[in-house]
Enzyme design. Structure first.
Site, mmCIF file in Angstrom:
data_model
loop_
_atom_site.group_PDB
_atom_site.id
_atom_site.type_symbol
_atom_site.label_atom_id
_atom_site.label_comp_id
_atom_site.label_asym_id
_atom_site.label_seq_id
_atom_site.Cartn_x
_atom_site.Cartn_y
_atom_site.Cartn_z
ATOM 1 C CE LYS A 102 -13.298 44.207 -3.864
ATOM 2 N NZ LYS A 102 -11.879 44.598 -3.749
ATOM 3 C CB ALA B 18 -12.714 52.417 -7.695
ATOM 4 N N GLY B 19 -11.103 49.390 -7.228
ATOM 5 C CA GLY B 19 -10.762 48.459 -6.149
ATOM 6 C C GLY B 19 -11.928 48.200 -5.217
ATOM 7 C CG ASP C 288 -13.231 40.888 -6.235
ATOM 8 O OD1 ASP C 288 -12.593 40.074 -5.551
ATOM 9 O OD2 ASP C 288 -12.801 41.998 -6.576
HETATM 10 O O1 C5P Z 1 -11.348 37.185 -11.970
HETATM 11 P P1 C5P Z 1 -11.207 38.535 -12.598
HETATM 12 O O2 C5P Z 1 -11.525 38.505 -14.080
HETATM 13 O O3 C5P Z 1 -11.968 39.605 -11.889
HETATM 14 O O4 C5P Z 1 -9.675 38.929 -12.472
HETATM 15 C C1 C5P Z 1 -9.117 40.001 -13.180
HETATM 16 C C2 C5P Z 1 -7.606 39.793 -13.290
HETATM 17 O O5 C5P Z 1 -7.011 39.848 -12.000
HETATM 18 C C3 C5P Z 1 -7.227 38.419 -13.824
HETATM 19 O O6 C5P Z 1 -7.111 38.436 -15.224
HETATM 20 C C4 C5P Z 1 -5.887 38.182 -13.180
HETATM 21 O O7 C5P Z 1 -4.895 38.873 -13.897
HETATM 22 C C5 C5P Z 1 -6.009 38.862 -11.850
HETATM 23 N N1 C5P Z 1 -6.371 37.964 -10.718
HETATM 24 C C6 C5P Z 1 -5.435 37.049 -10.256
HETATM 25 N N2 C5P Z 1 -5.760 36.240 -9.203
HETATM 26 C C7 C5P Z 1 -6.957 36.328 -8.606
HETATM 27 C C8 C5P Z 1 -7.915 37.260 -9.055
HETATM 28 C C9 C5P Z 1 -7.595 38.072 -10.115
HETATM 29 O O8 C5P Z 1 -4.319 36.955 -10.787
HETATM 30 N N3 C5P Z 1 -7.237 35.539 -7.570
#
Ligand code: C5P
Length: 292
Positions: free
Chosen positions: A11, A98-99, A137
């Protein structure tokens, strides 16, 4: 033998805005997300027992359960059935950290594959719920296409598709850890935000130059001088080669450019590859069907 092979599209974020920190430690986001044709190939096969992940093109993290395993566990927990033995094979093309949501896309492909093999009647919404337990994501990666994503990223609204274009993706050789970037945002006074409304209007008109004109990502505002200089240099190179617009995707560091001319995109990718090995060409991908 029960087995299925799926594509796992990465994405990009056409816009990414952070509205604020939540009580649960996550952040409320408002983003326009787009699936792209750069992707991994994921094969899910039922085997004897246990969970095995085999990957070509990457070293797997040791010690903790992978996103793929957590997706499979989340799936069978939701169904209330014991998990059968599974083998997941990845052909990895999307760079990690990589985002571009590469790991999330693989986890989402595992969920879509398991649905096809074990519960074809499950609605996509159920897969999106299971996906949120794996990562913010993952719900979008289960959904695909062009979406407004709100909340943690799981509140999805379909938007008109990104008009046909060529996309050049370029990842510089440094990493930007996502939690650290969110922490930087917490301590920062953010400047101008991307206009989600303008992006939605541009998509509704099918106006690619207008879409390219309102790309934006607030994470670009919290880069160090050194990181920012490299991101801006890639953006400038993409624009010099004819991109209509360029921005960083997600928490970076990949920068993408949108082109209305695939020859220009080819030449831009060729030129950038001289400096940045991890440069790719892609096209927009549409929303997955109910059973994919
Ligand atoms: O949900 P995920 O584990 O992919 O998120 C990785 C990190 O990104 C989380 O630990 C948090 O620090 C940050 N994050 C956030 N708010 C979101 C998505 C991700 O703060 N909506």
């Amino acid at each position: 033998m029960k087995t299925i092979t799926l594509e796992a599209p990465a994405k990009i974020n056409l816009t990414l805005d952070i509205l604020g920190r939540r009580a649960d430690g996550y952040h409320d986001l408002r983003m326009v997300m787009q699936s792209v044709s750069l992707g991994d190939t994921v094969t899910v096969t039922e085997t004897g027992d246990g969970f095995a992940l085999l990957a070509e093109g990457i070293a797997l993290p040791a010690g903790k359960p992978t996103l793929e395993q957590r997706a499979a566990e989340s799936f069978f927990r939701y169904l209330g059935r014991p998990m059968p033995g599974l083998r997941v094979r990845l052909v990895k093309r999307v760079p990690a950290y990589a985002g571009l949501g590469g790991g999330s896309a693989d986890a989402a492909a595992v969920l879509r594959g398991l649905r096809a093999l074990y519960a074809p009647e499950l609605p996509r919404q159920a897969l999106e719920e299971m996906g949120l337990a794996v990562g913010s994501d993952v719900p979008f990666c289960v959904h695909g296409g062009t979406c407004l994503a709100e909340g943690r990223g799981e509140v999805l609204t379909d938007l008109p598709p990104l008009p046909g274009c060529a996309i050049v993706l370029c990842k510089p050789d440094f990493g930007l850890p996502t939690p650290e970037l969110f922490a930087r945002v917490d301590g920062a006074e953010l400047g101008p935000r991307p206009s989600t409304a303008a992006m939605e209007a541009a998509l509704a008109r099918g106006d690619l130059p207008a879409v390219a004109g309102c790309l934006g990502n607030v994470f670009e505002q919290v880069l160090t001088a050194e990181e920012g200089a490299e991101i801006r240099a890639i953006q400038a190179a993409l624009l010099r080669h004819g991109a209509l617009g360029a921005a960083m995707s997600g928490s970076g560091p990949t920068v993408f450019g949108l082109f209305d001319d695939s020859d220009k995109a080819d030449r831009a990718a060729e030129a950038l590859r001289g400096t940045y090995r991890q440069t790719y060409l892609a096209a927009p991908v549409k929303k997955f069907g109910e059973t994919e």
